[in-house]
Scaffold this active site. Structure first.
Site, mmCIF file in Angstrom:
data_model
loop_
_atom_site.group_PDB
_atom_site.id
_atom_site.type_symbol
_atom_site.label_atom_id
_atom_site.label_comp_id
_atom_site.label_asym_id
_atom_site.label_seq_id
_atom_site.Cartn_x
_atom_site.Cartn_y
_atom_site.Cartn_z
ATOM 1 N N LYS A 13 47.836 32.229 45.885
ATOM 2 C CA LYS A 13 48.184 33.543 46.442
ATOM 3 C C LYS A 13 49.220 33.436 47.563
ATOM 4 O O LYS A 13 50.200 34.162 47.570
ATOM 5 C CB LYS A 13 46.945 34.183 47.071
ATOM 6 N N ARG A 88 38.907 42.241 49.801
ATOM 7 C CA ARG A 88 38.082 41.131 49.309
ATOM 8 C C ARG A 88 36.849 41.651 48.574
ATOM 9 O O ARG A 88 36.079 40.864 48.044
ATOM 10 C CB ARG A 88 37.554 40.294 50.466
ATOM 11 N N ARG A 127 45.404 20.703 50.186
ATOM 12 C CA ARG A 127 46.190 21.794 50.789
ATOM 13 C C ARG A 127 46.445 21.584 52.289
ATOM 14 O O ARG A 127 45.543 21.255 53.036
ATOM 15 C CB ARG A 127 45.433 23.100 50.582
ATOM 16 N N ARG A 160 43.393 23.189 57.178
ATOM 17 C CA ARG A 160 42.603 24.235 57.829
ATOM 18 C C ARG A 160 41.161 23.784 58.035
ATOM 19 O O ARG A 160 40.584 23.144 57.159
ATOM 20 C CB ARG A 160 42.619 25.511 56.973
ATOM 21 N N ARG A 171 33.205 29.762 50.284
ATOM 22 C CA ARG A 171 34.239 30.792 50.100
ATOM 23 C C ARG A 171 34.471 31.067 48.610
ATOM 24 O O ARG A 171 34.695 32.214 48.221
ATOM 25 C CB ARG A 171 35.520 30.366 50.817
HETATM 26 P P1 AMP Z 1 41.923 33.331 53.999
HETATM 27 O O1 AMP Z 1 43.018 32.777 54.867
HETATM 28 O O2 AMP Z 1 42.382 34.491 53.166
HETATM 29 O O3 AMP Z 1 41.253 32.268 53.187
HETATM 30 O O4 AMP Z 1 40.809 33.942 54.972
HETATM 31 C C1 AMP Z 1 40.148 33.109 55.923
HETATM 32 C C2 AMP Z 1 38.905 33.793 56.424
HETATM 33 O O5 AMP Z 1 39.255 35.046 57.053
HETATM 34 C C3 AMP Z 1 37.887 34.172 55.363
HETATM 35 O O6 AMP Z 1 37.041 33.089 55.032
HETATM 36 C C4 AMP Z 1 37.133 35.305 56.077
HETATM 37 O O7 AMP Z 1 36.271 34.797 57.073
HETATM 38 C C5 AMP Z 1 38.242 36.034 56.796
HETATM 39 N N1 AMP Z 1 38.865 37.102 55.959
HETATM 40 C C6 AMP Z 1 40.137 37.132 55.468
HETATM 41 N N2 AMP Z 1 40.355 38.264 54.769
HETATM 42 C C7 AMP Z 1 39.212 38.969 54.809
HETATM 43 C C8 AMP Z 1 38.798 40.219 54.258
HETATM 44 N N3 AMP Z 1 39.625 40.974 53.507
HETATM 45 N N4 AMP Z 1 37.536 40.632 54.523
HETATM 46 C C9 AMP Z 1 36.685 39.907 55.249
HETATM 47 N N5 AMP Z 1 37.000 38.705 55.778
HETATM 48 C C10 AMP Z 1 38.253 38.230 55.578
#
Ligand code: AMP
Length: 222
Positions: A13, A88, A127, A160, A171
């Site tokens: 993504k 999400r 990654r 990360r 996740r």
């Molecule tokens: P990502 O970088 O998209 O993998 O997001 C990292 C973390 O941010 C996730 O594991 C959640 O804790 C939080 N997060 C990101 N986007 C959302 C969302 N749309 N709703 C809820 N939590 C989010």
């Protein structure tokens, strides 16, 4: 045009969002990145969100929706937004539709990058993201020219803290139990593009862009 990218962690993504931003003149609104910025700045929202990110859990909907809408609002010289990581779940998707309708805007398409779980786990273990702008690299599938350095901005790369095997699994569980239902939500609205996300990065970009133009043609004809 407002485009959503739906995909599990490691589906590509972030990489595709970066390319679509340049190709289609869109703004990138990546919810995870917006949250990590708020945490780094020590804002009240960032402090409230931090424990959820640390666990790999979703933050409560009301913390994230405003942040993403605010990002979409700063339009500047762009044609729309590409949303990466938001919505999400279906509740967030409904809230987004309602809030956009109030602004006479809408989501035009949602592209689902379909990648099997085993491949996601493999990709995530390699990654790295850059410190300056979270450009995504992969030591196995998409290495930078100089190891450890971002090609785009020269900043150093890091893994990360939520890319540990335990948190990755947590996740991915959330994605396959909850987020995946967005494909039905946008499918029913006739906005879903199902993209094979297992191929080469250029092929995936091509599939998204041609899917979007076909969609536009279909709508114009329909
Ligand atoms: P990502 O970088 O998209 O993998 O997001 C990292 C973390 O941010 C996730 O594991 C959640 O804790 C939080 N997060 C990101 N986007 C959302 C969302 N749309 N709703 C809820 N939590 C989010």
């Amino acid at each position: 045009m407002n485009l959503i990218l739906i995909g599990a962690q490691g589906s590509g993504k972030g990489t595709q969002a970066q390319r679509l931003v340049a190709l289609l003149h869109l703004r990138s609104c990546a919810s995870g990145e917006l949250l990590r910025k708020a945490i780094a700045q020590g804002t009240p929202l960032g402090r409230a969100a931090q424990p959820y990110l640390d666990r790999g859990d979703l933050v409560p909907d009301d913390l994230i929706i405003g942040l993403v809408l605010d990002c979409m609002e700063h339009r500047g010289d762009v044609q729309g937004s590409v949303l990466d990581g938001f919505p999400r779940n279906v509740a967030q998707a409904r809230a987004l539709d309602e809030r956009l309708m109030e602004r006479r805007q809408k989501i035009d398409a949602a592209a689902y990058l379909d990648v099997p779980r085993e491949m996601l786990l493999d990709r995530l273990s390699g990654r790295y993201v850059c410190r300056a702008a979270e450009h995504v690299w992969n030591v196995k599938t998409n290495p930078p020219r100089v190891p450890g350095i971002c090609d785009y901005d020269g900043s150093s790369l890091y893994q990360r803290p939520d890319d540990t095997p335990e948190k990755i699994n947590r996740r991915l569980d959330i994605f396959f139990n909850e987020t995946i239902h967005l494909t039905d939500y946008y499918g029913l609205q006739g906005k879903l593009l199902r993209i094979d996300g297992t191929g080469a990065i250029d092929d995936v970009t091509h599939a998204i862009v041609s899917g979007l133009s076909e969609e536009r043609v279909n709508r114009a004809v329909g």
